[in-house]
Design an enzyme around this catalytic site. Structure first.
Site, PDB file in Angstrom:
ATOM      1  CG  HIS A 174     -32.035 -37.375 -24.908  1.00  0.00           C
ATOM      2  ND1 HIS A 174     -32.359 -38.632 -25.325  1.00  0.00           N
ATOM      3  CD2 HIS A 174     -31.605 -37.765 -23.842  1.00  0.00           C
ATOM      4  CE1 HIS A 174     -32.142 -39.539 -24.473  1.00  0.00           C
ATOM      5  NE2 HIS A 174     -31.490 -38.821 -23.397  1.00  0.00           N
TER       6      HIS A 174
ATOM      7  CD  GLU B  62     -36.891 -41.065 -25.774  1.00  0.00           C
ATOM      8  OE1 GLU B  62     -36.216 -41.658 -24.786  1.00  0.00           O
ATOM      9  OE2 GLU B  62     -38.108 -40.942 -26.016  1.00  0.00           O
TER      10      GLU B  62
ATOM     11  CB  CYS C 137     -41.717 -44.769 -20.069  1.00  0.00           C
ATOM     12  SG  CYS C 137     -40.215 -44.322 -18.785  1.00  0.00           S
TER      13      CYS C 137
HETATM   14  S1  SF4 Z   1     -38.543 -47.790 -19.456  1.00  0.00           S
HETATM   15 FE1  SF4 Z   1     -38.605 -45.646 -20.000  1.00  0.00          FE
HETATM   16  S2  SF4 Z   1     -36.474 -44.867 -18.982  1.00  0.00           S
HETATM   17 FE2  SF4 Z   1     -36.593 -47.112 -19.120  1.00  0.00          FE
HETATM   18  S3  SF4 Z   1     -35.602 -47.311 -21.295  1.00  0.00           S
HETATM   19 FE3  SF4 Z   1     -37.703 -47.554 -21.443  1.00  0.00          FE
HETATM   20  S4  SF4 Z   1     -38.369 -45.328 -22.174  1.00  0.00           S
HETATM   21 FE4  SF4 Z   1     -36.466 -45.183 -21.102  1.00  0.00          FE
END
Ligand code: SF4
Length: 331
Positions: free
Chosen positions: A124, A126, A194
């Site tokens: 991924h 990230e 998150c």
């Molecule tokens: S808020 Fe969460 S899901 Fe949205 S871009 Fe940031 S890390 Fe990714």
């Protein structure tokens, strides 16, 4: 047929910011602007931005000299930042601030002399970005079995961080396995996952108690959308990850009275509407929205873009989807 929409669903603050960075850059500098990787994992979003003049590339070598270059919401490795700097490319960084927070946390842990372990999914973007931001080797674990297979002595000082879009439950299991294996271990528990991922997972669990089938609107390569699908399946509800209404198979709706719909953090609301329209073309539908967690989080765009009025700002009515009204700033 009854349709129940999860709340919250769809765009998170990091996705809204990333799209807004591309739109404001197009407005300020004019097309084309170059975006490394899909700005967010959603075909509709990418195609809409392409039509406005964004060009998507996988490697900086595809970016012409001096062209405005945008890093996607997933973040990039330090080597990518260094390459852009060596080429003097004007860069706008759309890395989600919550991903950057994980990078900084990881750097702090290795600065304390700890072996860093990243809980995440191989390949991924990230994960590649986070591993590439840490100035020493990072061990990636994807499962409790990976933890058991680690060959480090049990008294090694270790620390862990996680990808932001994992399943809270799965991650708890992996963290518990790490804590059993290592005596000197620190980490943020599941707090790196998150707010948007956590809220969408909670809302999906609420939905599973009420519906016969769930559609998760999102892209096949979207990590948080895949986790939503898995959570629905684990709860015993047939759950399908679909990009839009055209992917619904009529046989899925056999004996179904109540349909649940949610959307991953990179899926625009217009695609949720498309799914409802597709259901409506099969039989009359009544649409309800579950009460759920309000989200009032907004991330500021880079300072270079603050002078752009943002006439194309992402809003509930735009062709790119919806966002919560920005009542609080979270940086
Ligand atoms: S808020 Fe969460 S899901 Fe949205 S871009 Fe940031 S890390 Fe990714």
């Amino acid at each position: 047929m009854k349709v129940i929409l999860a709340q919250p669903r769809g765009f998170c603050a990091g996705v809204v910011r990333a799209i807004e960075i591309v739109e404001r850059a197009l407005e300020k500098y004019g097309p084309p602007v170059y975006v490394r990787h899909e700005i967010v994992h959603n075909k509709h979003v990418v195609e809409s931005l392409k039509a406005k003049g964004a060009r998507f590339v996988e490697d900086l070598s595809e970016v012409p000299p001096d062209a405005v270059t945008i890093f996607s919401a997933h973040g990039v490795a330090k080597s990518v930042e260094d390459e852009a700097a060596a080429r003097n490319l004007p860069v706008l960084n759309a890395t989600c601030p919550l991903v950057t927070k994980v990078h900084n946390q990881g750097k702090r842990y290795v600065g304390q002399g700890r072996q860093l372990i990243l809980i995440g999914h191989a390949g991924h973007p990230e994960v590649e970005g986070t591993m590439g931001q840490i100035p020493s080797p990072v061990i990636l674990v994807q499962s409790e079995a990976d933890v058991e297979a680690l060959g480090l002595p049990s008294d090694t000082p270790v620390a862990y961080v996680t990808q932001t879009t994992l399943s809270v439950d799965d991650t708890q299991g992996i963290i518990a396995a790490l804590q059993r294996k290592f005596s000197d271990i620190v980490g943020p528990e599941t707090r790196d996952i998150c707010y948007a991922t956590q809220n969408r997972q909670t809302a999906l669990l609420d939905l599973t108690r009420l519906v016969d089938i769930i559609f998760v609107v999102g892209a096949q390569n979207s990590s948080n959308s895949n986790r939503l699908r898995e959570i629905g399946v684990d709860a015993g509800v047939p759950t399908h990850l679909i990009a839009n209404g055209s992917e619904i198979k009529p046989e899925w709706l056999h004996n179904v009275e109540v349909v649940g719909i949610t959307a991953g953090a990179s899926a625009p609301e217009i695609m949720v509407r498309d799914v409802i329209d597709a259901l409506r073309s099969i039989e009359p539908v009544e649409v309800f929205t579950l009460p759920g967690q309000d989200e009032h989080i907004e991330f500021r765009v880079p300072v270079e873009l603050l002078d752009v009025t943002g006439s194309q700002q992402i809003s509930k009515d735009s062709d790119l989807g919806h966002s919560s009204s920005p009542e609080a700033i979270c940086r």
